[in-house]
Design a protein around this motif. Structure first.
Motif, mmCIF file in Angstrom:
data_model
loop_
_atom_site.group_PDB
_atom_site.id
_atom_site.type_symbol
_atom_site.label_atom_id
_atom_site.label_comp_id
_atom_site.label_asym_id
_atom_site.label_seq_id
_atom_site.Cartn_x
_atom_site.Cartn_y
_atom_site.Cartn_z
ATOM 1 N N THR A 24 23.119 16.566 29.414
ATOM 2 C CA THR A 24 22.558 17.783 28.816
ATOM 3 C C THR A 24 23.008 17.946 27.363
ATOM 4 O O THR A 24 24.018 17.388 26.952
ATOM 5 N N ASN A 27 28.556 23.659 29.224
ATOM 6 C CA ASN A 27 27.657 24.815 29.310
ATOM 7 C C ASN A 27 26.534 24.714 28.286
ATOM 8 O O ASN A 27 26.286 25.644 27.526
ATOM 9 N N HIS A 28 25.898 23.541 28.224
ATOM 10 C CA HIS A 28 24.848 23.364 27.215
ATOM 11 C C HIS A 28 23.527 23.971 27.693
ATOM 12 O O HIS A 28 23.251 24.034 28.882
ATOM 13 N N LYS A 29 22.744 24.359 26.685
ATOM 14 C CA LYS A 29 21.443 24.972 27.002
ATOM 15 C C LYS A 29 20.325 24.209 26.299
ATOM 16 O O LYS A 29 20.061 24.447 25.112
ATOM 17 N N PRO A 30 19.667 23.310 27.029
ATOM 18 C CA PRO A 30 18.512 22.632 26.435
ATOM 19 C C PRO A 30 17.424 23.654 26.095
ATOM 20 O O PRO A 30 17.367 24.728 26.709
ATOM 21 N N LYS A 42 15.623 21.073 18.944
ATOM 22 C CA LYS A 42 16.341 20.221 17.990
ATOM 23 C C LYS A 42 15.592 18.900 17.800
ATOM 24 O O LYS A 42 15.005 18.371 18.754
ATOM 25 N N ARG A 73 19.584 23.061 34.267
ATOM 26 C CA ARG A 73 20.351 22.841 33.030
ATOM 27 C C ARG A 73 21.844 22.662 33.308
ATOM 28 O O ARG A 73 22.557 22.040 32.530
ATOM 29 N N ASP A 106 22.604 20.977 23.918
ATOM 30 C CA ASP A 106 22.047 22.227 23.391
ATOM 31 C C ASP A 106 20.780 21.957 22.583
ATOM 32 O O ASP A 106 20.754 21.051 21.744
ATOM 33 N N GLY A 107 19.757 22.752 22.842
ATOM 34 C CA GLY A 107 18.549 22.713 22.013
ATOM 35 C C GLY A 107 17.640 21.526 22.247
ATOM 36 O O GLY A 107 16.609 21.385 21.585
#
Ligand SMILES: Cc1cc2nc3c(=O)[nH]c(=O)nc-3n(C[C@H](O)[C@H](O)[C@H](O)COP(=O)(O)OP(=O)(O)OC[C@H]3O[C@@H](n4cnc5c(N)ncnc54)[C@H](O)[C@@H]3O)c2cc1C
Length: 472
Positions: A92, A49-52, A4, A41, A94-95
């Protein structure tokens, strides 16, 4: 790899670009396919529950600079993980590209100057252990697995706050990597505006790589720990709590917890899961005197467990760790209180009696003292009228129990917030709390913070935090 950007859309980073980054790092870049990804993460609150897109485990300042410059060059969304304990999951996203500071845990103590230089990935326990080697201590929080960075950047209170103020009141310097990817020092003398902003305004202005804490003499032994009674004793215990805290010497800090009894070895099995009231003490002055001072607590009624005793300071600092494991689901509501009034005690007992989970608690922390002696303008933490912290600490295991537990915390808070000073602690805000709660936490300092943001991070590179809008 898709990452992102600050502008919003994703950018596709070719593998040779990522290889170039890896070559510059002393630490490692970690991707979703790597075994370490999951540990890095995930954060303390299992609700998050984010996912970099990928992460970098930084080894030192040069890695942090490399990462900021890389992120700027490719316009990447950055997030920074200290101890990962922020309940709203602000470590944290997402992305994003995550900087995981968890390998930067060195602490150097200068016993002559009474200063600890701590790398920003330290947990509280790292600083406590190293400072205690010299019979010194820093003002930090109650759970040793919490990160020093998020705690200090938001204020920070613990057993020594009554004597010496917020953790951030006791920072004398910080090394900071700016949004331009440059290393600067911030103190009263150098970059004083940045120094002011970072002592309560969160990571809005740069990435801190080192905190310098003022230290205080602290023998290796304090008098501390919990005493527990059945919840039926709560009226007497709360009355005593109120009397003691209203007149307590600064060396004495008391907290109250009402909750179902945890399965702790100091409580016999028959009480586990039953409603109890617990008073936790820390007397950080002369232990001989401390034993006398806590005597009225220990002699109240018939405690069902009592381990309030002389013990190592570092032991007390980690006493609550086991009650706050990583990965459980958590939701809090919190307020600063000017006093513990009768009406509030009634509500504490009422809402403790209908806690829906064996892990949740209604908690009161006494923090009055040194922090009240400074002006609101001293730092962005403000709230210098706060004397207690109320925390409705929801904690449970399974997703299908989310609603009932969140509802409990919200309902209790709604019923109790009329007792508030009107202020709240920025580090206890949950994900769904918006601008009006940030106003309640930082209100008086917001204008100055937005000017500092405009100077140090006009492009809002550091935005995964309680984000401050840059002044126009
Ligand atoms: C079990 C538990 C007990 C707690 N007890 C206390 C207590 O006793 N007293 C108290 O005051 N608070 C307490 N807290 C709240 C605590 O202060 C916050 O959760 C704090 O955010 C934790 O810091 P962290 O580094 O672990 O956070 P993280 O989740 O890693 O980060 C929080 C924020 O800080 C930013 N950040 C992290 N590192 C840096 C850096 N190096 N530079 C710039 N920004 C950075 C992140 O980007 C994020 O926005 C507790 C929290 C928990 C979960």
């Amino acid at each position: 790899m898709k990452v992102k950007t600050l502008r919003g859309p994703e950018v596709d980073l070719p593998s040779e670009v990522l290889d170039g980054l890896k070559l510059q790092l002393s630490g490692s870049a970690i991707f979703a396919s790597d075994a370490e990804y999951e540990e890095s993460r995930t954060v303390w609150n299992g609700m998050i529950n984010h996912k970099p897109a990928f992460l970098v485990r930084c080894i030192g300042v040069s890695d942090v600079i490399t990462c900021v410059q890389f992120a700027r060059k490719h316009d990447l969304l950055l997030c920074i993980k200290g101890g990962g304990h922020n309940i709203a999951g602000l470590a944290t996203a997402d992305g994003a590209m995550m900087l995981d500071m968890s390998l930067m845990r060195g602490v150097w103590v200068d016993p002559q100057e009474k200063v600890a230089h701590a790398q920003a990935g330290c947990l509280l326990g790292d600083v406590d252990s190293e400072t205690q080697v010299h019979n010194l201590a820093a003002v930090l929080g109650f759970v040793s697995r919490t990160g020093i960075a998020g705690l200090t950047l938001g204020g920070g209170f613990g057993y020594l706050t009554r004597r010496w103020g917020w953790a951030s009141d006791n920072v004398v310097g910080m090394d900071v990597v700016t949004a331009e990817g440059k290393l600067v020092h911030a103190s009263e003398k150098e970059n004083a505006d940045l120094f002011w902003g970072l002592r309560g305004g969160g990571g809005n202005f740069g990435i801190v790589t080192r905190f310098d804490y003022r230290l205080y003499p602290m023998g290796s032994e304090i008098v501390g720990g919990p005493v527990a009674w059945p919840a039926s004793e709560a009226p007497r215990v709360l009355k005593l709590y109120r009397e003691l805290t209203e007149n307590a010497p600064p060396e004495l800090t008391l907290a109250i917890l009402m909750r179902p009894a945890p399965p702790a070895p100091w409580l016999s099995k028959e009480h586990h899961g039953k409603p109890v009231v617990i008073m936790i003490a820390c007397y950080s002055g002369d232990p001989e005197l401390g034993v006398e001072i806590v005597a009225p607590i220990k002699s109240l009624g018939n405690p069902i467990g009592d381990v309030m005793t002389r013990r190592p300071y570092t032991q007390l600092q980690s006493l609550l760790d086991a009650t706050q494991p990583k990965g459980r689901r958590y939701y809090w509501k919190s307020e600063y209180l000017p006093a513990v009034e009768d009406g509030l005690c009634q509500k504490v007992m009422k809402h403790a009696s209908n806690i829906p989970s064996p892990h949740s608690a209604v908690i009161l922390f006494h923090i009055a003292g040194a922090l009240n002696g400074l002006k609101d303008e001293h730092s962005p933490v403000g709230n210098r009228d706060a004397r207690y912290v109320l925390n409705l600490a929801g904690s449970w295991e399974n997703e299908d129990e989310d609603q009932v537990n969140i509802d409990w915390a919200r309902c209790a808070w709604g019923d109790m917030k009329s007792f508030s000073t009107g202020g709240t602690y920025i580090n206890f805000l949950v994900e769904d709390e918006g601008p009006e709660r940030i106003e309640a936490a930082l209100g008086k300092g917001l204008k100055r913070l937005s000017e500092i943001k405009a100077k140090w991070d006009p492009d809002n590179v550091f935005r995964i935090n309680r984000n401050i809008k840059a002044a126009k």
